[in-house]
Enzyme design. Sequence first.
Site, PDB file in Angstrom:
ATOM      1  N   THR A  10      49.210  38.903  18.547  1.00  0.00           N
ATOM      2  CA  THR A  10      48.625  39.443  19.784  1.00  0.00           C
ATOM      3  C   THR A  10      49.692  40.083  20.666  1.00  0.00           C
ATOM      4  O   THR A  10      50.869  39.683  20.628  1.00  0.00           O
ATOM      5  CB  THR A  10      47.950  38.298  20.578  1.00  0.00           C
ATOM      6  OG1 THR A  10      47.695  38.740  21.906  1.00  0.00           O
ATOM      7  CG2 THR A  10      48.841  37.069  20.684  1.00  0.00           C
ATOM      8  N   TYR A  51      48.682  30.008  24.904  1.00  0.00           N
ATOM      9  CA  TYR A  51      48.091  30.776  23.805  1.00  0.00           C
ATOM     10  C   TYR A  51      49.145  31.729  23.207  1.00  0.00           C
ATOM     11  O   TYR A  51      49.366  31.744  21.989  1.00  0.00           O
ATOM     12  CB  TYR A  51      46.881  31.575  24.323  1.00  0.00           C
ATOM     13  CG  TYR A  51      46.420  32.664  23.383  1.00  0.00           C
ATOM     14  CD1 TYR A  51      45.765  32.347  22.191  1.00  0.00           C
ATOM     15  CD2 TYR A  51      46.641  34.014  23.672  1.00  0.00           C
ATOM     16  CE1 TYR A  51      45.345  33.348  21.318  1.00  0.00           C
ATOM     17  CE2 TYR A  51      46.222  35.011  22.810  1.00  0.00           C
ATOM     18  CZ  TYR A  51      45.578  34.676  21.634  1.00  0.00           C
ATOM     19  OH  TYR A  51      45.174  35.676  20.768  1.00  0.00           O
TER      20      TYR A  51
END
Length: 328
Positions: free
Chosen positions: A118, A143
Amino acid sequence: MSQNVLVVGGAGYIGSHTTLALREAGYGTVVYDNFSAGHRDACFGDHLVEGDLADTDLLTRTMRDYDIDSVIHFAALIEAGQSVVTPLPFFHNNLGGTLSLLDAMNVAGVTRLVFSSTAAVYGNCEDVARLSEDLPRAPINPYGHSKAMVEAVLETCVQAHGLEAVALRYFNACGADAQGRSGERHDPETHLIPLVIQAARGQRDQIKIYGTDYDTPDGTCVRDYIHVSDLAAGHVAAVAHLQRKQTAGFEALNLGTGAGQSVRQIIDAVRRVSGHDFKVEEDVRRAGDPAFLVADNGRAQQVLGWQARHSDLDTIIRDAWAYATKNL
Ligand SMILES: NC(=O)c1ccc[n+]([C@@H]2O[C@H](COP(=O)([O-])OP(=O)(O)OC[C@H]3O[C@@H](n4cnc5c(N)ncnc54)[C@H](O)[C@@H]3O)[C@@H](O)[C@H]2O)c1
């Protein structure tokens, strides 16, 4: 060489579109998912195995039973905001789960891995016009850390374990399959485009803009929105790349369009495409939201021979709108 791909997390948003693209490219597909967030009617593999990432034995058996050549690993907890509140499940699932998957690959003798990473691994890069893979990993939430840690594990293990690994760093995934077979339905939904579509459909009272005083052309945050079918094509290209390469190593590649859209541009596009008006409320900035996050996608284009083809904003919104109005 077997052409069978194990799609871990294949019942989810990006995994389901990638399974469709793999099948269309002639690959055999096995979806592996625990349905914590995925949907049974979004499983498009030739085979489905219901199981958890933590179940190393089941993963190993699945790889052997289906003569798996390559693994694409989408399975993760994905909500960055929630990861700040309850970080440990994110490390257990995203990092611990990936270690279990790597153990299984090791035992089953599967060496090729495409990993869902990501843009969150870059953290706050306020001064950088386009994010390149050469920037250091500097995530700012659990995350992002969980994804950056997996990248670091892959980077340091590839030689010893003979792994061929690619981490694809997605920017903002959006849109839906043009034929309507799959689309975005996260629960809870936190992504901007489906939320704006909900407002346009009267399913929420308003859409909030967090921050209108950023140093961007219209004062709102700018992001790189990439159509999920372009992401899917990037995964098919990454599997083909690993099969051609056949040498151990780790690469990180950005999957983005290289162009930015502001929050206001998204809102205007939903109004234009849907023909519906809705209330917009301006609010203060949220902590940790950088002004501008746009990919330098030159390396992915060069290494994978891949280009974003469906990511103009109106196509994205049209496909997302068509999917939402039919299914949600
Ligand atoms: N959606 C985005 O904009 C975006 C952006 C950057 C990166 N990513 C990454 O892409 C991947 C896929 O994202 P998505 O939007 O499709 O999410 P999603 O929640 O729709 O899909 C994830 C899938 O993984 C499954 N899963 C989760 N934990 C599992 C476990 N322990 N065992 C087995 N299956 C498990 C879920 O049931 C779900 O089907 C994630 O790794 C995410 O971090 C997504």
